[in-house]
Design a protein around this motif. Sequence first.
Motif, PDB file in Angstrom:
ATOM      1  N   GLN A 265       2.420  10.637 -13.219  1.00 62.85           N
ATOM      2  CA  GLN A 265       3.856  10.481 -13.007  1.00 62.85           C
ATOM      3  C   GLN A 265       4.623  11.729 -13.418  1.00 62.85           C
ATOM      4  N   LEU A 266       4.235  12.331 -14.539  1.00 59.86           N
ATOM      5  CA  LEU A 266       4.909  13.554 -14.983  1.00 59.86           C
ATOM      6  C   LEU A 266       4.792  14.639 -13.928  1.00 59.86           C
ATOM      7  N   ASN A 267       3.668  14.658 -13.240  1.00 61.80           N
ATOM      8  CA  ASN A 267       3.419  15.697 -12.252  1.00 61.80           C
ATOM      9  C   ASN A 267       4.073  15.405 -10.908  1.00 61.80           C
ATOM     10  N   GLN A 268       4.211  14.096 -10.573  1.00 57.42           N
ATOM     11  CA  GLN A 268       4.657  13.719  -9.236  1.00 57.42           C
ATOM     12  C   GLN A 268       6.130  13.360  -9.120  1.00 57.42           C
ATOM     13  N   SER A 269       6.721  12.870 -10.218  1.00 57.53           N
ATOM     14  CA  SER A 269       8.040  12.255 -10.092  1.00 57.53           C
ATOM     15  C   SER A 269       9.215  13.175 -10.380  1.00 57.53           C
ATOM     16  N   GLY A 270       8.948  14.435 -10.739  1.00 57.58           N
ATOM     17  CA  GLY A 270      10.043  15.338 -11.062  1.00 57.58           C
ATOM     18  C   GLY A 270      10.533  15.213 -12.484  1.00 57.58           C
ATOM     19  N   ALA A 365     -18.771  14.882  13.831  1.00 53.28           N
ATOM     20  CA  ALA A 365     -17.502  14.911  14.547  1.00 53.28           C
ATOM     21  C   ALA A 365     -16.348  14.680  13.572  1.00 53.28           C
ATOM     22  N   PRO A 366     -15.249  15.412  13.711  1.00 52.12           N
ATOM     23  CA  PRO A 366     -14.122  15.234  12.794  1.00 52.12           C
ATOM     24  C   PRO A 366     -13.532  13.840  12.907  1.00 52.12           C
ATOM     25  N   LYS A 367     -13.039  13.313  11.795  1.00 50.33           N
ATOM     26  CA  LYS A 367     -12.402  12.007  11.805  1.00 50.33           C
ATOM     27  C   LYS A 367     -11.033  12.103  12.455  1.00 50.33           C
ATOM     28  N   PRO A 368     -10.537  11.010  13.003  1.00 50.79           N
ATOM     29  CA  PRO A 368      -9.258  11.065  13.735  1.00 50.79           C
ATOM     30  C   PRO A 368      -8.068  11.275  12.817  1.00 50.79           C
ATOM     31  N   SER A 369      -6.966  11.638  13.426  1.00 46.58           N
ATOM     32  CA  SER A 369      -5.693  11.748  12.709  1.00 46.58           C
ATOM     33  C   SER A 369      -5.147  10.344  12.468  1.00 46.58           C
ATOM     34  N   VAL A 370      -4.562  10.132  11.283  1.00 45.47           N
ATOM     35  CA  VAL A 370      -4.054   8.806  10.925  1.00 45.47           C
ATOM     36  C   VAL A 370      -2.557   8.887  10.602  1.00 45.47           C
ATOM     37  N   ASP A 371      -1.749   8.161  11.367  1.00 45.75           N
ATOM     38  CA  ASP A 371      -0.340   7.963  11.018  1.00 45.75           C
ATOM     39  C   ASP A 371      -0.272   6.775  10.055  1.00 45.75           C
ATOM     40  N   VAL A 372       0.482   6.918   8.979  1.00 44.92           N
ATOM     41  CA  VAL A 372       0.603   5.845   7.998  1.00 44.92           C
ATOM     42  C   VAL A 372       2.031   5.330   7.990  1.00 44.92           C
ATOM     43  N   VAL A 373       2.178   4.016   8.188  1.00 42.42           N
ATOM     44  CA  VAL A 373       3.495   3.378   8.221  1.00 42.42           C
ATOM     45  C   VAL A 373       3.618   2.482   6.987  1.00 42.42           C
ATOM     46  N   ASN A 374       4.633   2.701   6.201  1.00 46.00           N
ATOM     47  CA  ASN A 374       4.860   1.928   4.971  1.00 46.00           C
ATOM     48  C   ASN A 374       5.682   0.684   5.290  1.00 46.00           C
ATOM     49  N   ALA A 382       3.345   5.648   1.834  1.00 50.12           N
ATOM     50  CA  ALA A 382       2.736   6.206   3.036  1.00 50.12           C
ATOM     51  C   ALA A 382       2.203   7.613   2.778  1.00 50.12           C
ATOM     52  N   ALA A 383       2.984   8.431   2.082  1.00 48.66           N
ATOM     53  CA  ALA A 383       2.545   9.803   1.781  1.00 48.66           C
ATOM     54  C   ALA A 383       1.342   9.802   0.844  1.00 48.66           C
ATOM     55  N   THR A 384       1.358   8.901  -0.150  1.00 45.00           N
ATOM     56  CA  THR A 384       0.233   8.805  -1.088  1.00 45.00           C
ATOM     57  C   THR A 384      -1.056   8.441  -0.371  1.00 45.00           C
ATOM     58  N   VAL A 385      -0.988   7.445   0.529  1.00 41.89           N
ATOM     59  CA  VAL A 385      -2.177   7.016   1.255  1.00 41.89           C
ATOM     60  C   VAL A 385      -2.642   8.100   2.221  1.00 41.89           C
ATOM     61  N   GLY A 386      -1.690   8.759   2.885  1.00 39.56           N
ATOM     62  CA  GLY A 386      -2.059   9.849   3.790  1.00 39.56           C
ATOM     63  C   GLY A 386      -2.807  10.961   3.077  1.00 39.56           C
ATOM     64  N   GLN A 387      -2.320  11.319   1.871  1.00 39.57           N
ATOM     65  CA  GLN A 387      -2.996  12.346   1.084  1.00 39.57           C
ATOM     66  C   GLN A 387      -4.382  11.877   0.655  1.00 39.57           C
ATOM     67  N   ALA A 388      -4.484  10.612   0.219  1.00 40.21           N
ATOM     68  CA  ALA A 388      -5.775  10.082  -0.214  1.00 40.21           C
ATOM     69  C   ALA A 388      -6.775  10.070   0.938  1.00 40.21           C
ATOM     70  N   LEU A 389      -6.331   9.688   2.119  1.00 38.89           N
ATOM     71  CA  LEU A 389      -7.229   9.659   3.272  1.00 38.89           C
ATOM     72  C   LEU A 389      -7.688  11.058   3.664  1.00 38.89           C
ATOM     73  N   SER A 390      -6.836  12.063   3.443  1.00 34.05           N
ATOM     74  CA  SER A 390      -7.232  13.430   3.786  1.00 34.05           C
ATOM     75  C   SER A 390      -8.407  13.904   2.946  1.00 34.05           C
ATOM     76  N   GLU A 398       1.622  11.421  10.683  1.00 32.35           N
ATOM     77  CA  GLU A 398       2.967  11.211  10.146  1.00 32.35           C
ATOM     78  C   GLU A 398       2.957  10.117   9.089  1.00 32.35           C
ATOM     79  N   ALA A 399       3.829  10.269   8.090  1.00 34.12           N
ATOM     80  CA  ALA A 399       4.040   9.235   7.074  1.00 34.12           C
ATOM     81  C   ALA A 399       5.461   8.729   7.225  1.00 34.12           C
ATOM     82  N   THR A 400       5.620   7.463   7.626  1.00 30.30           N
ATOM     83  CA  THR A 400       6.946   6.917   7.911  1.00 30.30           C
ATOM     84  C   THR A 400       7.116   5.558   7.249  1.00 30.30           C
ATOM     85  N   ASN A 401       8.349   5.070   7.235  1.00 21.94           N
ATOM     86  CA  ASN A 401       8.677   3.742   6.705  1.00 21.94           C
ATOM     87  C   ASN A 401       9.001   2.795   7.845  1.00 21.94           C
TER      88      ASN A 401
END
Length: 493
Positions: A265-270, A365-374, A382-390, A398-401
Amino acid sequence: MRRAVLATRTAVIVLSVVVLAVTGYAWAQLQGLNRSGALSGEQTSLDGDMNILLMGLDSRLDEQGNPLPKSMYAALHAGDQDNGGYNSNVLMLLHVPADGSQATSISIPRDDYVKFPGCPDEQCSGKIKQAYGLAFDQEHKKLVTQGITDRADLEQRSRDAGRKMEIDTVRQFLDGVPVDHFVEVTLASFFQVAQVVQPIKVCVKQPTQDSYSGANFRKGAQQINAKQAVAFVRQRRDNVHPSLNFTDLDRERRQQAFISSLSHQLNQSGTMTNPSKLQGLIDVAKQNIAIDSGLDLANLASQATNLSSGKIKFVTLPIDHFGKAPNGDAVNFVDKDKIQAMTKELLSPKQPEPPAPQQKQQAPAPKPSVDVVNANGRTGLAATVGQALSTKGYQRGEATNASSNRSSTVVEYPSGQSDAAKQLADTLGGAATKQDASVPAGQLRAVLGTAFQLPNSLQADDGAPSKSESNSSGGSAADSADSLSGGGVPCVK
């Protein structure tokens, strides 16, 4: 008394992480920390590595020996200045490599039965946590006999004797391991830090409730306030789900998980760029922390970024069995040879053998691109899961709500991608799959529902185990250590 002990044990962990994190941003403002000469002229590590012993005292006083504010006693439910003592109820050896590689924090269970160098207060064996208090008492009585009456002088000189004895006891227990520096905190610190940083995200594997500590947590990840944080790290039983069978070691894992969550949290939340919160952390550190006179905060600052960003592995030294000491105290009996071998390897790990040459194989073969919708409602999911999947080889989309929340998690896929969708659903911990013509060819879309929890396999991205693992056949001594990786929000009992 139990409540104070548990809060104190966590205070040292949290405050030490805060100090190490803050030094990376504002070390100059920490020059007002209390300094001690208890380590003057002692042996140091080689090659620029650094070993820091983190100690937390079972004391209801501040670092100057003064009572805490009445509001603090009320908040902690820990008695007042007449309760408590000077046992080191938290002992963690933090190893910081000079090359900036992963740090290791070794937790020493407080009730391990050990020998005390020099037999302070004529006691030669006991729980490792008692070394500080025995030497404090012995020195305090000696100084009073010598006519020393100044309260502040008595307190600090007695504490220095306690610090030195605790450090010497740890060194002897771990077969002469160097201790370059120490950080010591008192009871008040944890609650104060939690107040500055709250809310804090934690995760538990099962719903759990305990009327003694006030713990009442649902399954999964959740945001907690300062009062709940005290309950989270104090919990030692479950009076609603007794089959969970909590032990003292489960509390240590809670504390380690809390450190990982807090540093994340100290690193991520500002927090570290928020002037008011940063100043609040610095104020707490100045009030309730003591460090050795040789600790160079400017030098520590160059290595603190790795610690605050989660590059740390938490290990708890094993217990062989529980039993009774000759005086009737309940203690942990340990295999000292195993512990010393394990510590040696953790502090000086063997470099892996280079892999044998292999025939060149065709790249997968490379894995597909994943759009994450929160569609969960938790900010930033969405951004957290996208980073974890990478980290698992997926391309980041895209990471969207979503415009509204939904209960279930679904992986949507275009025609011909059902197998890839099933693989992604498994990676996310189990989800439904659904063909959807709106998903572009070669892509997937993960819609996260309100029941979604990030699996442990996506929380630990450094290859280290995310929970306790044992190696009962083969492997080194260090492989069998009870360990937890930093860098996220681990789920624990």
